[in-house]
Write an enzyme that holds these catalytic residues in place. Sequence first.
Site, PDB file in Angstrom:
ATOM      1  N   ARG A  44       0.834  -1.209   0.000  1.00 27.66           N
ATOM      2  CA  ARG A  44       0.000   0.000   0.000  1.00 27.66           C
ATOM      3  C   ARG A  44       0.864   1.253   0.000  1.00 27.66           C
ATOM      4  NH1 ARG A  44      -4.332   0.212   4.614  1.00 27.66           N
ATOM      5  NH2 ARG A  44      -5.339  -1.279   3.196  1.00 27.66           N
ATOM      6  N   LYS A 207     -19.987   9.109  19.160  1.00 21.22           N
ATOM      7  CA  LYS A 207     -19.806   8.402  17.883  1.00 21.22           C
ATOM      8  C   LYS A 207     -20.637   7.123  17.847  1.00 21.22           C
ATOM      9  CE  LYS A 207     -18.363   6.814  13.991  1.00 21.22           C
ATOM     10  NZ  LYS A 207     -16.993   6.512  13.603  1.00 21.22           N
ATOM     11  N   CYS A 261     -18.965   0.781  10.060  1.00 22.25           N
ATOM     12  CA  CYS A 261     -19.453   1.572  11.200  1.00 22.25           C
ATOM     13  C   CYS A 261     -20.783   1.063  11.755  1.00 22.25           C
ATOM     14  CB  CYS A 261     -19.594   3.041  10.790  1.00 22.25           C
ATOM     15  SG  CYS A 261     -18.026   3.889  10.529  1.00 22.25           S
TER      16      CYS A 261
END
EC number: 1.1.1.336
Length: 427
Positions: A44, A207, A261
């Site tokens: 990466r 969150k 998420c």
Amino acid sequence: MEKHGNYNINKICVIGLGYIGLPTASMLANHGYEVVGVDVNEKRVNQIKNGELKIEEPGLLTLVKGAINSKNLNVQTSATEADAFIICVPTPALENEDGSKKCDLTYVMGAVQNIIPFLKEGNLIVIESTIPPEITKKIYETIDKKIYVAHCPERVLPGKILKELVENDRIIGGINKKSAEMAKEIYKSFVEGKIYITDSNTAEMVKLMENTYRDINIALANEFAKICDEIGVNVWDAIKIANKHPRVNILNPGPGVGGHCISIDPWFIVEKTNNAKFIRAARELNDNMPAYVCKSVLSELKKHGIKKPKISVFGATYKGNVEDTRESPSKNVIEMLLKNGVTVSTFDPHATCFEYPLSTLDECISGSDCIVVLTDHDAFKNIKKDDIDEICPKLKNKIVFDTKNILEHNLWKRAGFTVKLLGNGAW
């Protein structure tokens, strides 16, 4: 390098160069900070250096190239000394024996251990990774140096990351006031939204609350879909009308909840308390939607007397117009179909990596008995009459099952298809 703000933070080390870390590092570099981006994946790192991104995100390649060309962004595989460290590594979920899940902090704690040798007194650590309550304080307590620690959870949507990095409000929770203020100094360099300061526990909880609220709302929609299937109502029409009420906002049902998420974060609350029964029930309902879709599809095939069916799955990603397949409901639907002896072929115009083989459109539909739409890509929404006419001769049977309510159903019906819609018991 110019001085930034009141805390002499000029050099920032960003740990993790994935969906959040790379845009954040590039944004900071383009706003004058000296940034070192770190990722343990050497492949990466080399791809980023060569301007080859595997992340499909509008504007990101231009932003990254600008940051690298400015000499403000360097990427490498090991941490280095800096004034501030921002941790943007994954926090996946680990499954417990009872089927519940808990946060896997391996990558976060590993990142912390990797930067400890480079920490100096007065440095700042910011955790962007989503974590359960009390973890920021725990991280602070593991470090035997006078440093500052804050939690600034990412709040962006894939496909709109760069726009939302700038425009969205941010919440920063510090283990003390100075930690939060130091972190705010960094983020206000590019954030145009409001930045709210609080303690670290509150920031962690906020969150998780945001994504849990959405998960519960989707679970409600999915339960409505099941009920409407049973009592002969079109749930999509019912939701549309119900949402005309000024205080009602029901989200859409679907084949399940995916992504990094919403499908994971509620479990981080469940693992902390026995008082999250409602949250757990919603999570389990959404996790069971792939099984419901599989059962519905198999039932329809049985009605048509189709034995040893081949199914064409349209969509491998967890949401429309992105290449991200993490926690995608499609994986579970396919797995269950295969266990029931179905031959499955999958087509996705965006996905490049998936747990199951990806086919071209022609390969996917060739000899198929049923098309199952699991992702709301524009490419599927925009299928027109001419496209359907090209598809028809390649199919063995004409059945389409739309779990996202995105197809022009009348076009498919006029072409001779049996059209089934998730949550439409009126058909």
